[in-house]
Design a protein around this motif. Sequence first.
Motif, PDB file in Angstrom:
ATOM      1  N   GLU A  59       0.850  -1.198   0.000  1.00  0.00           N
ATOM      2  CA  GLU A  59       0.000   0.000   0.000  1.00  0.00           C
ATOM      3  C   GLU A  59       0.878   1.238   0.000  1.00  0.00           C
ATOM      4  N   LEU A  60       0.478   2.222  -0.808  1.00  0.00           N
ATOM      5  CA  LEU A  60       1.159   3.518  -0.843  1.00  0.00           C
ATOM      6  C   LEU A  60       0.097   4.603  -0.981  1.00  0.00           C
ATOM      7  N   VAL A  61       0.114   5.539  -0.079  1.00  0.00           N
ATOM      8  CA  VAL A  61      -0.710   6.737  -0.192  1.00  0.00           C
ATOM      9  C   VAL A  61       0.266   7.899  -0.084  1.00  0.00           C
ATOM     10  N   ASN A  62       0.502   8.569  -1.207  1.00  0.00           N
ATOM     11  CA  ASN A  62       1.539   9.596  -1.299  1.00  0.00           C
ATOM     12  C   ASN A  62       1.513  10.539  -0.097  1.00  0.00           C
ATOM     13  N   ASN A  63       2.646  10.615   0.595  1.00  0.00           N
ATOM     14  CA  ASN A  63       2.867  11.490   1.748  1.00  0.00           C
ATOM     15  C   ASN A  63       2.108  11.090   3.015  1.00  0.00           C
ATOM     16  N   TYR A  64       1.392   9.955   3.010  1.00  0.00           N
ATOM     17  CA  TYR A  64       0.605   9.579   4.181  1.00  0.00           C
ATOM     18  C   TYR A  64       0.802   8.151   4.678  1.00  0.00           C
ATOM     19  N   THR A  87       3.810 -10.964   8.061  1.00  0.00           N
ATOM     20  CA  THR A  87       3.661  -9.739   8.856  1.00  0.00           C
ATOM     21  C   THR A  87       3.664  -8.524   7.925  1.00  0.00           C
ATOM     22  N   LYS A  88       3.185  -7.406   8.437  1.00  0.00           N
ATOM     23  CA  LYS A  88       3.152  -6.173   7.643  1.00  0.00           C
ATOM     24  C   LYS A  88       3.846  -5.054   8.413  1.00  0.00           C
ATOM     25  N   ILE A  89       4.623  -4.282   7.682  1.00  0.00           N
ATOM     26  CA  ILE A  89       5.369  -3.159   8.243  1.00  0.00           C
ATOM     27  C   ILE A  89       4.691  -1.884   7.741  1.00  0.00           C
ATOM     28  N   CYS A  90       4.126  -1.114   8.672  1.00  0.00           N
ATOM     29  CA  CYS A  90       3.268   0.018   8.317  1.00  0.00           C
ATOM     30  C   CYS A  90       3.839   1.342   8.829  1.00  0.00           C
ATOM     31  N   PHE A  91       3.860   2.312   7.938  1.00  0.00           N
ATOM     32  CA  PHE A  91       4.283   3.663   8.263  1.00  0.00           C
ATOM     33  C   PHE A  91       3.103   4.590   7.991  1.00  0.00           C
ATOM     34  N   ASP A  92       2.574   5.241   9.015  1.00  0.00           N
ATOM     35  CA  ASP A  92       1.489   6.206   8.861  1.00  0.00           C
ATOM     36  C   ASP A  92       2.025   7.586   9.214  1.00  0.00           C
ATOM     37  N   ILE A  93       1.830   8.537   8.322  1.00  0.00           N
ATOM     38  CA  ILE A  93       2.364   9.890   8.503  1.00  0.00           C
ATOM     39  C   ILE A  93       1.205  10.854   8.704  1.00  0.00           C
ATOM     40  N   VAL A  94       1.285  11.640   9.776  1.00  0.00           N
ATOM     41  CA  VAL A  94       0.236  12.608  10.107  1.00  0.00           C
ATOM     42  C   VAL A  94       0.891  13.968  10.299  1.00  0.00           C
ATOM     43  N   ASN A  95       0.286  14.998   9.751  1.00  0.00           N
ATOM     44  CA  ASN A  95       0.741  16.367  10.011  1.00  0.00           C
ATOM     45  C   ASN A  95      -0.046  16.908  11.190  1.00  0.00           C
ATOM     46  N   ASP A  96       0.653  17.540  12.135  1.00  0.00           N
ATOM     47  CA  ASP A  96      -0.090  18.189  13.210  1.00  0.00           C
ATOM     48  C   ASP A  96      -0.151  19.687  12.931  1.00  0.00           C
ATOM     49  N   ASP A  97      -0.813  20.426  13.790  1.00  0.00           N
ATOM     50  CA  ASP A  97      -1.031  21.853  13.560  1.00  0.00           C
ATOM     51  C   ASP A  97       0.200  22.710  13.835  1.00  0.00           C
TER      52      ASP A  97
END
Length: 147
Positions: A59-64, A87-97
């Motif tokens: 899975e790829l969601v650009n920048n996220y 197994t799955k290796i997951c990176f989730d990217i969130v911008n804060d305020d």
Amino acid sequence: MKNDYSAVIEVANTSNEVYNAINNVPLWWTENFEGSSKKLNDEFMVTFGETFIKLKVAELVNNYKVVWEVTDSFKHFLKNKKEWVGTKICFDIVNDDNQKSILRFTHMGLVNSLECYDICSDAWNGYLQGSLKSLIVTGKGTPDKSA
């Protein structure tokens, strides 16, 4: 209780910078890298001496979001040498305020009941909090060197 290994990194960088760093695997995880990790369904392999891990970009969601599925592995130091398979290796990217990016890392299936949990979670801590964070912040990671 079975909890997946997870970690959080906060950086004063854009989600695009974090995303690009994650996808440059040989710059933060290991220089012993074959294949490609930049597009959906790309396949790659990383090696650490006798140990190897084969992954597919699931899975790829650009920048996220980036998700890798472990399709094969050989961890020479374990009784079940293929313990990571599935197994799955997951990176989730969130911008804060506050102009920061928060990277939430989860290795789904790397749970505390596995033989490699302590060794592998310690290794992930080093790669994530050390090498990947350094790559994001300074542009230079500290991956394992080529064999």
